[in-house]
Design an enzyme around this catalytic site. Structure first.
Site, PDB file in Angstrom:
ATOM      1  CE  LYS A   1      -3.116   2.873   2.575  1.00  0.00           C
ATOM      2  NZ  LYS A   1      -3.550   3.285   3.916  1.00  0.00           N
TER       3      LYS A   1
ATOM      4  CG  ASN B   1      -5.467   1.194  12.481  1.00  0.00           C
ATOM      5  OD1 ASN B   1      -4.277   1.448  12.483  1.00  0.00           O
ATOM      6  ND2 ASN B   1      -6.007   0.524  13.495  1.00  0.00           N
ATOM      7  CB  SER B   2      -8.566   5.715  13.527  1.00  0.00           C
ATOM      8  OG  SER B   2      -7.226   6.018  13.222  1.00  0.00           O
TER       9      SER B   2
END
Length: 332
Positions: free
Chosen positions: A174, A283-284
């Protein structure tokens, strides 16, 4: 000759065995069960069982509860097929145990990780700690090393090359090249430069980009295998801020489009999928939830629900009411 596999016509050579057919269809070593003309074929007989013209085969495998997607609707990135359309990160968790539990609960098959310098081996406490790869073993997950924290093309390319060495030739990466520390928006000129170098170097590049349809097209033209426009600033939880641009990218892309950055809750993930995105990376939104493991489960179901709603096709929006029950022949 022609046979039928899972209800669809399939051509194969005369004399093909079930084992050879499974290889041709891409199942490889995956554990499957095969029914031939209504009878189960024992696994040990796959190498000897020859398929005949007109045979009807059903090939099934086990999936996680609630994951109602068919093989035909699986997500394919760089020739790899995935059942889950939710990709998750590994940062910001309280510890590795929480990260492992949340990733498992999410049902994700692709997991991102950052590349950082190792602690000194002279530090006995650091040496004794579990490594992230103990939590997300390459045998179980498709690892997606990212270039988080890179602010130039050179830094990003170096990081990807180190990741390839670390992961024994792994080429799926990525790419993200940031423009400034406050917004964490991508630096698009540097991103384009890095993408071009990485593709030329044999990498399969999934790329974090602005929600600019022109930039997305340029990245696809370079050879990136997936386009990942931001929904909102990284870690903001603001949701999709520019639906028009994301839809424009989705409708014109010939590679998977995955919303990356800005998702805050399950409804954001569902909206992205309902718009036609091929997947969501986050993610967060999971790690910063009050209950990360429960949120990971919610995101898993939200992505599935959003995808199913997109495939089903929503009802048209109307300006005025439309009664569900007929208004004729009322008893009064």
């Amino acid at each position: 000759m022609q046979i039928e596999v899972n209800g669809e016509s399939q051509a194969c050579d005369k004399g093909t065995t079930i084992e050879q057919l499974l290889d041709t269809l891409g199942y490889g070593a995956r554990r499957v069960a095969v029914e031939r003309n209504g009878d189960i074929v024992p696994r040990q007989e796959y190498p000897q069982t020859v398929v005949d013209p007109g045979d009807r085969l059903e090939i099934v495998h086990a999936i996680g509860g609630g994951q109602a997607m068919s093989e035909a609707d699986s997500l394919t990135i760089a020739g790899r097929r995935f059942e889950s359309r939710l990709l998750v990160g590994t940062g910001k968790y309280a510890d590795l145990d929480q990260a492992e539990a949340a990733i498992t609960a999410s049902g994700a098959e692709i997991v991102t990780l950052a590349i950082r310098r190792t602690p000194a081996l002279s530090d006995p406490e650091a040496a004794a700690k579990r490594n992230l790869l103990d939590v997300i073993p390459p045998e179980k997950y498709t690892l997606l090393p990212n270039t988080a924290g890179c602010y130039s093309a050179d830094e990003a390319v170096r990081t990807c090359r180190m990741a390839r060495e670390l992961l024994d030739g792994h080429n799926l990466v990525k790419l993200e090249v940031l423009g400034d520390e406050k917004t964490l928006y991508p630096d698009m000129p540097e991103t384009l430069t890095a993408a071009r170098q990485l593709v030329e170097d044999g990498f399969e590049v999934m790329v974090y980009t602005s929600d600019d349809p022109i930039a997305a097209r340029r990245l696809e033209d370079i050879g990136c295998v997936a386009i990942m426009p931001l929904a909102g600033p990284i870690g903001s939880g603001l949701g999709i801020q520019n639906r028009y641009n994301v839809i424009e990218i989705v409708e014109n892309a010939n590679v998977p489009v995955l919303v990356d950055a800005g998702v805050g809750t399950a409804s954001d993930a569902s909206i992205a999928m309902e718009m036609g995105c091929d997947g969501v990376l986050m993610n967060s939104a999971i790690a910063h939830a009050n209950k990360p493991i429960l949120m990971a489960q919610a995101m898993r179901h939200a992505v599935i629900a959003g995808r199913q709603a997109f495939l089903a096709g929503r009802m048209p929006r109307r300006r005025y009411a439309s009664a569900s029950s007929p208004m004729s022949d009322l008893p009064f």
